[in-house]
Design a protein around this motif. Structure first.
Motif, PDB file in Angstrom:
ATOM      1  N   VAL A  13       0.916  -1.059  -0.074  1.00 20.52           N
ATOM      2  CA  VAL A  13       0.052  -0.049   0.063  1.00 20.52           C
ATOM      3  C   VAL A  13       0.842   1.186   0.111  1.00 20.52           C
ATOM      4  N   ALA A  52      -3.133   0.440  -4.023  1.00 23.77           N
ATOM      5  CA  ALA A  52      -3.241  -0.762  -3.189  1.00 23.77           C
ATOM      6  C   ALA A  52      -2.759  -1.888  -4.343  1.00 23.77           C
ATOM      7  N   ASN A 101      -7.050  -1.514  -6.706  1.00 25.46           N
ATOM      8  CA  ASN A 101      -8.148  -0.637  -6.131  1.00 25.46           C
ATOM      9  C   ASN A 101      -8.670   0.618  -7.283  1.00 25.46           C
ATOM     10  N   SER A 133       0.924  -4.999   3.623  1.00 29.31           N
ATOM     11  CA  SER A 133      -0.630  -5.129   4.225  1.00 29.31           C
ATOM     12  C   SER A 133      -0.733  -6.431   4.597  1.00 29.31           C
ATOM     13  N   SER A 152      -3.376  -7.937   4.086  1.00 30.88           N
ATOM     14  CA  SER A 152      -4.572  -8.203   3.725  1.00 30.88           C
ATOM     15  C   SER A 152      -4.932  -9.756   3.350  1.00 30.88           C
ATOM     16  N   TRP A 209      -7.727   1.332  -0.138  1.00 33.52           N
ATOM     17  CA  TRP A 209      -6.547   1.937   0.115  1.00 33.52           C
ATOM     18  C   TRP A 209      -6.641   2.632   1.447  1.00 33.52           C
ATOM     19  N   LEU A 258      -6.616  -0.533   3.785  1.00 31.64           N
ATOM     20  CA  LEU A 258      -5.332  -1.231   4.032  1.00 31.64           C
ATOM     21  C   LEU A 258      -4.307  -0.334   4.535  1.00 31.64           C
ATOM     22  N   HIS A 259      -4.366   0.901   4.289  1.00 31.23           N
ATOM     23  CA  HIS A 259      -3.279   1.961   4.777  1.00 31.23           C
ATOM     24  C   HIS A 259      -3.198   2.047   6.059  1.00 31.23           C
TER      25      HIS A 259
END
Length: 182
Positions: free
Chosen positions: A17, A31, A49, A154, A156, A170, A173-174
């Protein structure tokens, strides 16, 4: 900041990210799913994204269209090789055998060739997204961007690659990669 890149020999399948400090227009608020990473050769990834909103091109058959995860559009994955076709990223259902023409990336996530017959894939594929173009890094550039704090690793889940709300990825996850509470 910890040196995340040195602790990860292989970044394939990870999502990076961009931080708010990134001013490169191709990475700003991006992302990126890393599809290929070789320390001596570089890395390739797709922005997950950035849905385009454009209608699907005619060459995407009805069989493939039925498998797409909403929003069922082509995603702008990066500026490189946009004219060379599409990258199809699929997520397999649990406990199924990977189909032919599927190249695993991480867990049940991988790239599938659009030249495969989509008809038998409906019971196998849990999510599918089409990407146009890609982002690329030369040798050690991705690691340098992570070490320099421009990109964050990330944590994720593979399902987030096929999020029904890709434009929110974004932010989500950021915040998570930075350890923010909200």
């Amino acid at each position: 900041m910890r040196n995340a890149a040195r602790h990860h020999r292989d970044l394939v399948g990870r999502v990076v990210v961009a931080t708010a400090a990134v001013d490169d227009r191709d990475l700003r608020q991006a992302a990126v799913l890393i599809l290929r990473h070789e320390r001596g050769r570089g890395a390739v990834g797709v922005r997950i994204n950035t849905p385009t909103g454009h209608p699907l091109p005619a060459e995407i058959t009805a069989g493939w269209r039925r498998l797409l995860t909403p929003p069922a559009v082509v995603f702008d994955a990066g500026p490189l090789s946009r004219a060379e076709g599409f990258v199809a990223v699929a997520r397999l259902r649990p406990d199924v055998e990977p189909p032919l023409r599927f190249r695993p990336v991480r867990e049940r996530l991988g790239v599938i060739a659009l030249s495969a017959d989509p008809a038998p894939l409906a019971p196998v594929i849990a999510g599918l997204r089409l990407f146009s173009g890609y982002l690329g890094w030369g040798p050690e550039q991705l690691e340098s961007d992570i070490d320099g704090g421009l990109l964050l690793l990330s944590d994720s889940d593979v399902r987030e690659v096929h999020s029904s709300r890709p434009r929110e990825l974004w932010t989500t996850l950021h915040a998570r990669a930075r350890g923010d509470s909200g």
